[in-house]
Design an enzyme around this catalytic site. Structure first.
Site, PDB file in Angstrom:
ATOM      1  N   PRO A 170       0.833  -1.208   0.000  1.00 53.99           N
ATOM      2  CA  PRO A 170       0.000   0.000   0.000  1.00 53.99           C
ATOM      3  C   PRO A 170       0.865   1.254   0.000  1.00 53.99           C
ATOM      4  CG  PRO A 170       0.146  -0.914   2.213  1.00 53.99           C
ATOM      5  CD  PRO A 170       0.839  -1.895   1.300  1.00 53.99           C
ATOM      6  N   ARG A 173      -1.012   4.882  -0.767  1.00 54.13           N
ATOM      7  CA  ARG A 173      -2.020   5.842  -0.320  1.00 54.13           C
ATOM      8  C   ARG A 173      -2.510   5.552   1.108  1.00 54.13           C
ATOM      9  NH1 ARG A 173      -5.268   8.423  -3.783  1.00 54.13           N
ATOM     10  NH2 ARG A 173      -4.735   6.874  -5.349  1.00 54.13           N
ATOM     11  N   ARG A 211      -4.583  16.799  -7.663  1.00 54.71           N
ATOM     12  CA  ARG A 211      -5.553  15.698  -7.767  1.00 54.71           C
ATOM     13  C   ARG A 211      -6.958  16.145  -8.205  1.00 54.71           C
ATOM     14  NH1 ARG A 211      -7.089  12.574  -4.336  1.00 54.71           N
ATOM     15  NH2 ARG A 211      -6.982  10.656  -5.522  1.00 54.71           N
ATOM     16  N   CYS A 219      -4.393  30.645 -13.485  1.00 52.39           N
ATOM     17  CA  CYS A 219      -5.329  31.132 -14.476  1.00 52.39           C
ATOM     18  C   CYS A 219      -5.866  30.017 -15.369  1.00 52.39           C
ATOM     19  CB  CYS A 219      -4.635  32.206 -15.311  1.00 52.39           C
ATOM     20  SG  CYS A 219      -5.787  33.206 -16.220  1.00 52.39           S
ATOM     21  N   TYR A 259       0.119  11.378  -2.932  1.00 55.76           N
ATOM     22  CA  TYR A 259       0.073  11.980  -4.267  1.00 55.76           C
ATOM     23  C   TYR A 259      -0.250  13.475  -4.165  1.00 55.76           C
ATOM     24  CZ  TYR A 259       0.009   7.004  -5.127  1.00 55.76           C
ATOM     25  OH  TYR A 259       0.333   5.671  -5.100  1.00 55.76           O
TER      26      TYR A 259
HETATM   27  C1  LIG Z   1       1.552   3.106  -7.126  1.00 59.17           C
HETATM   28  C2  LIG Z   1       1.871   1.721  -6.807  1.00 59.17           C
HETATM   29  C3  LIG Z   1       1.520   1.157  -5.567  1.00 59.17           C
HETATM   30  C4  LIG Z   1       0.746   1.909  -4.512  1.00 59.17           C
HETATM   31  O1  LIG Z   1      -0.527   2.201  -4.909  1.00 59.17           O
HETATM   32  P1  LIG Z   1      -1.545   2.870  -3.851  1.00 59.17           P
HETATM   33  O2  LIG Z   1      -2.788   3.038  -4.590  1.00 59.17           O
HETATM   34  O3  LIG Z   1      -0.930   4.161  -3.444  1.00 59.17           O
HETATM   35  O4  LIG Z   1      -1.658   1.917  -2.717  1.00 59.17           O
HETATM   36  C5  LIG Z   1       1.888  -0.149  -5.307  1.00 59.17           C
HETATM   37  N1  LIG Z   1       2.581  -0.866  -6.222  1.00 59.17           N
HETATM   38  C6  LIG Z   1       2.945  -0.374  -7.416  1.00 59.17           C
HETATM   39  C7  LIG Z   1       3.708  -1.201  -8.368  1.00 59.17           C
HETATM   40  C8  LIG Z   1       2.599   0.934  -7.749  1.00 59.17           C
HETATM   41  O5  LIG Z   1       2.957   1.426  -8.945  1.00 59.17           O
END
Ligand SMILES: *Cc1c(COP(=O)(O)O)cnc(C)c1O
Length: 411
Positions: free
Chosen positions: A273, A275, A311, A341, A370
């Site tokens: 993980p 995020r 985002r 702008c 992010y």
């Molecule tokens: C971006 C990514 C993640 C993490 O994804 P999340 O949505 O932030 O958990 C894990 N593995 C790989 C290979 C990624 O590119």
């Protein structure tokens, strides 16, 4: 000390100490990124506790700041990197290069040079490949070390089509070709694992689809011999609730479903993980500079912009917002935008916020993932400072950029 694994599944903007946030805006100026490192460690620990016999890595690209990398290392995470700079920054933050995993997606030459060199001192480095070209290019560099194969499970999931990687031909070896690629890897390298990362931002309703991708990975692992693999890595993608009325993931149920989908495996289950670990540990503090009553909206101008947090403009993402200067004022629907702008530079349309006044501090929540990583200098805006909270203290971990930082590379 509290049991970290018992920490709440979500931290919403209302849960932060608003007086303290106002104090931070005052002390460090705005726009300001705030990262609570204690919460980062809690999130990692809670996630890992739900998967007791799996290995949980942290995907660095969600937030690659040194203080965050140090925090996840302290919490016991290994780090998954998707670019050479992330590998180097992980090492600079104290990671043992033998524990790093490098997921190569259309890797530039420089990335492979770096990874092959690194593997000479650190044979524990694992390189995940998503194209046989990458194998050829690694062989040319004399690399014969640890390889994981990224599988394209043919199923993608996530909060937005731009992050659903699982069915996108860009990512991974086409499913039916995996056995022959595995044979080749076993001849020329050391095959240590299979990998898939199907998408990002998966919450309860996306979980079944996510698990169908994991099922495919488990099946393939058994087909190529899971007893001869060290790990089966099912990627990241675990979501957090951005909207105040969304429920957080039920981690226990998620773990159960992931386990069941992966099926019986001799190899260790791995997750990565990004995020989930950092999103709700971070927010942006921004000062209100303009209130404009237009016929169809009340426009609130703030000093953060899409250069600070892209985002909403890029994915149409919802970020919660709170007036930390006066959370108890009557709320009123407002459109909140920054100084860039373009009409994409809007954080919220017609969003009820405690009626903002000039000089108020608005917090933009769930900005830990992010967020700073995608910040830019668009409109000649120096990037904001970032303050870390840890053990009741605050400290600047990235100083505010100056205009000289913006122009430094000009010749
Ligand atoms: C971006 C990514 C993640 C993490 O994804 P999340 O949505 O932030 O958990 C894990 N593995 C790989 C290979 C990624 O590119």
């Amino acid at each position: 000390m509290t049991d970290l694994a018992d920490s709440p599944a979500v931290r919403r903007l209302a849960d932060w100490d608003h007086g303290r946030l106002e104090g931070l805006a005052d002390e460090y100026d705005t726009p300001l990124y705030v990262m609570d490192l204690d919460r980062v460690k809690e999130n990692y620990t809670r996630f890992a506790a739900a998967f007791p016999d799996a290995e949980v890595m942290y995907a660095a690209k969600a937030h690659t700041g040194k203080a965050v990398l140090e925090a996840v290392l302290e919490a016991g995470a290994d780090i998954e990197c998707a670019a050479w700079g992330e590998l180097q920054r992980s090492i600079d933050a104290g990671a043992d290069p033998n524990t790093l995993q490098y997921t190569a997606v259309n890797p530039p030459d420089h990335d492979l040079d770096y990874a092959a060199d690194l593997a000479e001192e650190a044979p524990g480095l694992t390189i995940t490949i998503g194209a046989t070209d990458t194998l050829d290019r690694l062989a040319e560099r004399g690399y014969d070390g640890r390889i994981a194969i990224r599988i394209n499970p043919g199923i993608g999931t996530g909060h937005h089509e731009k992050v659903a990687t699982g069915a996108d031909a860009k990512f991974g070896i086409p499913y039916e070709r995996v056995p022959e690629v595995a044979d080749r890897v076993r001849e020329e390298f050391e095959l240590v694992g299979l990998h898939a990362h199907a998408g990002s931002g998966v919450l309860t309703e996306g979980l079944e689809e996510h698990c169908r991708a994991i099922e495919r990975v488990g099946e393939m692992a058994r087909r190529v011999g899971d007893d001869e693999l060290e790990f089966v890595d099912v990627g990241g993608g675990y979501g957090v609730p951005y909207r105040e009325d969304e429920e957080p993931l039920d981690l226990e149920r998620t773990a159960e479903m992931v386990r069941e989908a992966a099926g019986e495996l001799e190899a260790t289950l791995k997750l990565e993980p990004g995020r989930y670990v950092v999103a709700d540990a971070g927010l942006i503090l921004s000062e209100v500079n303009t209130i404009k009553e237009a016929p169809d909206a009340t426009v609130v101008g703030v000093d953060a912009s899409l250069a600070t947090l892209i985002r909403p403009a890029m994915f149409g993402s919802y970020h919660p917002m709170l007036n930390v200067s006066a959370p108890d004022r009557d709320s009123h629907p407002v459109t909140v935008g920054g100084p860039v702008c373009t009409s994409a530079d809007v954080f919220a349309h017609d969003r009820p916020v405690a009626r903002p006044e000039r000089g108020d501090i608005l917090a933009i929540g769930n900005a830990g993932s992010y967020g700073y990583e995608l910040a830019s200098q668009f409109h000649s805006q120096p990037r904001p400072a970032e303050v870390a909270l840890e053990n009741g203290q605050s400290r600047v971990v990235r100083r505010r950029e100056s205009l000289e930082d913006v122009t430094r590379v000009e010749q």
